[in-house]
Scaffold this active site. Sequence first.
Site, PDB file in Angstrom:
ATOM      1  N   ASN A   9       6.826   5.369  -1.066  1.00 45.29           N
ATOM      2  CA  ASN A   9       6.026   4.722  -0.019  1.00 45.29           C
ATOM      3  C   ASN A   9       6.960   3.761   0.717  1.00 45.29           C
ATOM      4  O   ASN A   9       7.311   2.715   0.185  1.00 45.29           O
ATOM      5  CB  ASN A   9       4.860   3.964  -0.668  1.00 45.29           C
ATOM      6  CG  ASN A   9       4.110   3.095   0.334  1.00 45.29           C
ATOM      7  OD1 ASN A   9       4.246   3.260   1.533  1.00 45.29           O
ATOM      8  ND2 ASN A   9       3.314   2.157  -0.184  1.00 45.29           N
ATOM      9  N   LYS A  11       6.406   2.049   3.321  1.00 47.08           N
ATOM     10  CA  LYS A  11       5.717   0.906   3.946  1.00 47.08           C
ATOM     11  C   LYS A  11       6.235   0.701   5.372  1.00 47.08           C
ATOM     12  O   LYS A  11       6.564   1.670   6.047  1.00 47.08           O
ATOM     13  CB  LYS A  11       5.879  -0.355   3.085  1.00 47.08           C
ATOM     14  CG  LYS A  11       5.533  -0.109   1.615  1.00 47.08           C
ATOM     15  CD  LYS A  11       5.356  -1.376   0.855  1.00 47.08           C
ATOM     16  CE  LYS A  11       5.161  -1.060  -0.611  1.00 47.08           C
ATOM     17  NZ  LYS A  11       4.751  -2.211  -1.379  1.00 47.08           N
ATOM     18  N   HIS A  96      -4.224   1.894  -0.345  1.00 51.77           N
ATOM     19  CA  HIS A  96      -3.165   1.036  -0.893  1.00 51.77           C
ATOM     20  C   HIS A  96      -3.667  -0.411  -0.895  1.00 51.77           C
ATOM     21  O   HIS A  96      -4.371  -0.839   0.026  1.00 51.77           O
ATOM     22  CB  HIS A  96      -1.890   1.166  -0.058  1.00 51.77           C
ATOM     23  CG  HIS A  96      -0.708   0.545  -0.727  1.00 51.77           C
ATOM     24  ND1 HIS A  96      -0.503  -0.813  -0.724  1.00 51.77           N
ATOM     25  CD2 HIS A  96       0.292   1.087  -1.457  1.00 51.77           C
ATOM     26  CE1 HIS A  96       0.599  -1.075  -1.415  1.00 51.77           C
ATOM     27  NE2 HIS A  96       1.099   0.059  -1.870  1.00 51.77           N
ATOM     28  N   GLU A  98      -2.310  -3.086  -0.162  1.00 54.02           N
ATOM     29  CA  GLU A  98      -1.960  -3.865   1.040  1.00 54.02           C
ATOM     30  C   GLU A  98      -2.946  -3.587   2.164  1.00 54.02           C
ATOM     31  O   GLU A  98      -3.300  -4.476   2.933  1.00 54.02           O
ATOM     32  CB  GLU A  98      -0.505  -3.544   1.453  1.00 54.02           C
ATOM     33  CG  GLU A  98       0.487  -4.165   0.472  1.00 54.02           C
ATOM     34  CD  GLU A  98       1.802  -3.427   0.335  1.00 54.02           C
ATOM     35  OE1 GLU A  98       2.140  -2.591   1.188  1.00 54.02           O
ATOM     36  OE2 GLU A  98       2.503  -3.688  -0.667  1.00 54.02           O
ATOM     37  N   GLU A 168      -2.109   1.309  -9.300  1.00 52.52           N
ATOM     38  CA  GLU A 168      -1.110   0.315  -8.913  1.00 52.52           C
ATOM     39  C   GLU A 168      -1.663  -1.086  -9.143  1.00 52.52           C
ATOM     40  O   GLU A 168      -2.399  -1.611  -8.283  1.00 52.52           O
ATOM     41  CB  GLU A 168      -0.757   0.469  -7.436  1.00 52.52           C
ATOM     42  CG  GLU A 168      -0.183   1.817  -7.070  1.00 52.52           C
ATOM     43  CD  GLU A 168       0.686   1.709  -5.828  1.00 52.52           C
ATOM     44  OE1 GLU A 168       1.862   2.028  -5.923  1.00 52.52           O
ATOM     45  OE2 GLU A 168       0.190   1.277  -4.782  1.00 52.52           O
ATOM     46  N   GLY A 174       5.805  -4.906  -5.848  1.00 52.02           N
ATOM     47  CA  GLY A 174       6.830  -5.688  -5.143  1.00 52.02           C
ATOM     48  C   GLY A 174       7.174  -6.994  -5.826  1.00 52.02           C
ATOM     49  O   GLY A 174       7.837  -7.847  -5.249  1.00 52.02           O
ATOM     50  N   SER A 214       6.614  -1.871  -9.059  1.00 44.42           N
ATOM     51  CA  SER A 214       7.966  -2.208  -9.537  1.00 44.42           C
ATOM     52  C   SER A 214       8.552  -1.156 -10.473  1.00 44.42           C
ATOM     53  O   SER A 214       9.248  -1.496 -11.438  1.00 44.42           O
ATOM     54  CB  SER A 214       7.971  -3.603 -10.183  1.00 44.42           C
ATOM     55  OG  SER A 214       7.591  -4.573  -9.226  1.00 44.42           O
TER      56      SER A 214
HETATM   57  C1  PEP Z   1       3.757   0.333  -3.685  1.00 47.49           C
HETATM   58  O1  PEP Z   1       3.561  -0.496  -2.818  1.00 47.49           O
HETATM   59  O2  PEP Z   1       3.148   1.402  -3.635  1.00 47.49           O
HETATM   60  C2  PEP Z   1       4.700   0.011  -4.754  1.00 47.49           C
HETATM   61  C3  PEP Z   1       4.563   0.600  -5.894  1.00 47.49           C
HETATM   62  O3  PEP Z   1       5.666  -0.925  -4.460  1.00 47.49           O
HETATM   63  P1  PEP Z   1       6.870  -1.412  -5.426  1.00 47.49           P
HETATM   64  O4  PEP Z   1       7.423  -0.181  -6.094  1.00 47.49           O
HETATM   65  O5  PEP Z   1       7.860  -2.045  -4.489  1.00 47.49           O
HETATM   66  O6  PEP Z   1       6.287  -2.358  -6.405  1.00 47.49           O
END
Ligand code: PEP
Length: 252
Positions: A9, A11, A96, A98, A168, A174, A214
Amino acid sequence: MRKNIVAGNWKMNTTLQEGVALAKEINEALKGVETKCDVVIATPFIHLVPVVEAVDAARIGVGAENCADKAEGAYTGEVSAAMVASTGAKYVILGHSERRAYYHETAEILKEKVVLALANGLTPIFCVGEVLEEREANKHFDVVGAQIKDSLFDLSAEDFAKLVIAYEPVWAIGTGKTATADQAQEIHAFIRQTIAEKYGKEIADNTSILYGGSCKPSNAGELFAKPDVDGGLIGGAALKADSFMGIITAFE
Ligand code: PEP
């Protein structure tokens, strides 16, 4: 049986030129490598066409990070599921955290998006996950269960079977703080059980459930070794071909 999937992803990262270069680098890196997973890259809308053209469709599926909750019309700035599909993209990330948090996407809005994505032949990668306070209050099962039921459980079994789910935990996205493999397994098993109760064991067993938060080459192997973790949705580590490849090749 369900597929393993590693999906990046991106973003709101990379200019068009940087994104195409990254896609080409991943495409090159995959050449001659036998993977135990399907590979997906989800990019900003404007990257979709050149990225679809830059990669080998047999090795990499391309996806959008969102689509509109309306089919077409006077919705300035929106991009419909039909438009996404017309680029050659095959996937769309929906729900997601976000988008839920910053763009106020509710269960009802997401329900519409899922229906439109499916109607246009896209595979939704539907994200669920709790925030830290909910985990600390031991409410994560309730929160995740409700996110799934409220947006997805009006689908027919035939449509539900086309979805990919991504768990998630918001506190891990992040932040550098990953859920432990046991924490991921526990809630992935719960998600599969929730699906089984509604749609039956066969559909539940065939649903790919990805972990996101992460995830990186150093922890992907342990996470993916868990029986109900079928791969990952990857943010930061998907922005460099070598770390993304390190995750793609992390399956035992
Ligand atoms: C995401 O936003 O889908 C995600 C998993 O981000 P990160 O791997 O940076 O934590």
